[in-house]
Write a protein that holds these residues in place. Structure first.
Motif, PDB file in Angstrom:
ATOM      1  N   ASP A  81       0.825  -1.209   0.000  1.00 28.33           N
ATOM      2  CA  ASP A  81       0.000   0.000   0.000  1.00 28.33           C
ATOM      3  C   ASP A  81       0.863   1.263   0.000  1.00 28.33           C
ATOM      4  O   ASP A  81       0.473   2.290  -0.574  1.00 28.33           O
ATOM      5  CB  ASP A  81      -0.912   0.018   1.232  1.00 28.33           C
ATOM      6  CG  ASP A  81      -2.072  -0.962   1.117  1.00 28.33           C
ATOM      7  OD1 ASP A  81      -2.350  -1.428  -0.008  1.00 28.33           O
ATOM      8  OD2 ASP A  81      -2.682  -1.265   2.160  1.00 28.33           O
ATOM      9  N   ASP A 329      -8.372   5.575   2.412  1.00 21.64           N
ATOM     10  CA  ASP A 329      -8.236   6.322   1.152  1.00 21.64           C
ATOM     11  C   ASP A 329      -9.534   7.059   0.854  1.00 21.64           C
ATOM     12  O   ASP A 329     -10.636   6.527   1.017  1.00 21.64           O
ATOM     13  CB  ASP A 329      -7.929   5.372  -0.011  1.00 21.64           C
ATOM     14  CG  ASP A 329      -6.502   4.846   0.054  1.00 21.64           C
ATOM     15  OD1 ASP A 329      -5.681   5.439   0.782  1.00 21.64           O
ATOM     16  OD2 ASP A 329      -6.216   3.829  -0.620  1.00 21.64           O
ATOM     17  N   GLY A 330      -9.413   8.319   0.423  1.00 14.30           N
ATOM     18  CA  GLY A 330     -10.572   9.108   0.063  1.00 14.30           C
ATOM     19  C   GLY A 330     -11.089   9.998   1.167  1.00 14.30           C
ATOM     20  O   GLY A 330     -11.958  10.830   0.956  1.00 14.30           O
TER      21      GLY A 330
END
Length: 333
Positions: A81, A329-330
């Motif tokens: 990641d 994420d986001g």
């Protein structure tokens, strides 16, 4: 037309291990495991192979390989990641025994690559080679006997893994191994038992890797000193492992799973984007809120509370697990 789904490396490994104990009396397998647990989870340096013969290796592999696989796979996933798009072109597993870490690498990155497993126990290497025949991604892997520790020399490669090995070495051997890995690889992933002593060995290795010019990709969100005051606590994580009948016989109980506690560091010379923060304890889910203990990029440990009024972030927090990056994420913290 539906095509059959190929089994995952984890499923293939479980199936291969299931056949190992055929013909071995259950009491013999359990006895071998009980004798070997003390060696592999102890702190006594080992200067000779612990695994004496195929029966020892078969019993211990059936007992320990799934846990080692899941711990290493968790560490590799966090590393992947942090270094998206990178795929190792070669892998050396130091002290790899029957090769659990090589299976974890194939579960993390598709494709094949040159693989070398180094260990001082010939019976473990032989059985690892036998098991690897079930995994097409390990075709052509080299299983090489080597003394692990001082004097170890490694060929250049992309990735070196060292799992549950440092506890078998004295301080000089640990330093030599980490230095050899740092000299040979673009990325080094070290996994130890999730005990205070295992954490201390990981921190020792982490410091040496940073001193050699590596940056930490996981689990830490930074490459500065660990914010845990020595002797007050330890950083470790957990991986869920399915329990076989051998596990239940040795440990007792009837649960279908157990949790493998482990400590790790994944460091690299490559550009890396560590997690903004890392969840370092099991999240506490309470009515309308989730409490997250985090290691932060600003080199401190904090507790944050995410409540229903945070909307989607709250729902994400409820799905967040020990060891995950935060925020997902986001999201912006």
């Amino acid at each position: 037309m539906n095509h059959p789904v190929s089994p995952s490396p984890a499923e293939t490994l479980r199936a291969a291990l299931a056949g190992l104990l055929a013909g071995l009396p259950p009491s013999r397998a359990a006895g071998a495991v009980e004798r070997l647990i003390a060696n592999y989870r102890g702190d006594t340096p080992t200067h000779a192979p612990i695994l004496r013969d195929r029966a020892d290796v078969a019993a211990y592999a059936a007992y320990r390989m799934p846990a080692t696989f899941e711990a290493v796979r968790s560490a590799l996933a966090a590393f992947a990641d942090a270094v998206p798009g990178w795929v190792p072109a070669g892998h050396v597993d130091v002290g790899g025994g029957t090769g659990a870490a090589t299976w974890a690498v194939t579960a993390t990155w598709d494709g094949t690559r040159p693989v070398t497993v180094l260990d001082w126990a010939e019976p473990a290497l032989a059985l690892g080679r036998e098991l690897a025949a079930a995994n097409p991604a390990l075709e052509g892997a080299r299983w090489q006997r080597a003394r692990i520790g001082a004097g170890l020399a490694l060929d250049d490669t992309d990735l070196v893994t060292v799992s549950y090995v440092l506890n078998e070495l004295d301080a000089a051997g640990r330093a030599a191994l980490v230095d050899a890995a740092a000299s040979a690889a673009q990325a080094v992933v070290i996994v130890e038992a999730g005990t205070p002593a295992g954490y201390e060995r990981v921190i020792e290795a982490r410091d040496r890797l940073i001193g050699a010019g590596f940056r930490v990709a996981a689990p830490c969100p930074h490459s500065a000193a660990c914010p845990i005051a020595p002797g007050t606590d330890w950083c470790h994580f957990s991986a869920r492992v399915g329990r076989s009948s051998l596990h239940r016989q040795v440990k007792g109980g009837s649960l279908a799973y157990e949790d493998e506690k482990f400590a790790y560091v994944a460091a690299t010379r490559l550009p890396a984007a560590p997690a903004p923060a890392r969840v370092v304890r099991r999240p506490q889910i309470r009515k309308g809120q989730v409490l997250l203990d985090l290691c932060e990029a600003d080199e401190r440990l904090t507790r944050t509370t995410v409540t229903k009024r945070h909307g989607e972030l709250y729902r994400a927090a409820r799905d967040t697990d020990w060891g995950d990056a935060w925020p997902p994420d986001g999201f912006v913290s």
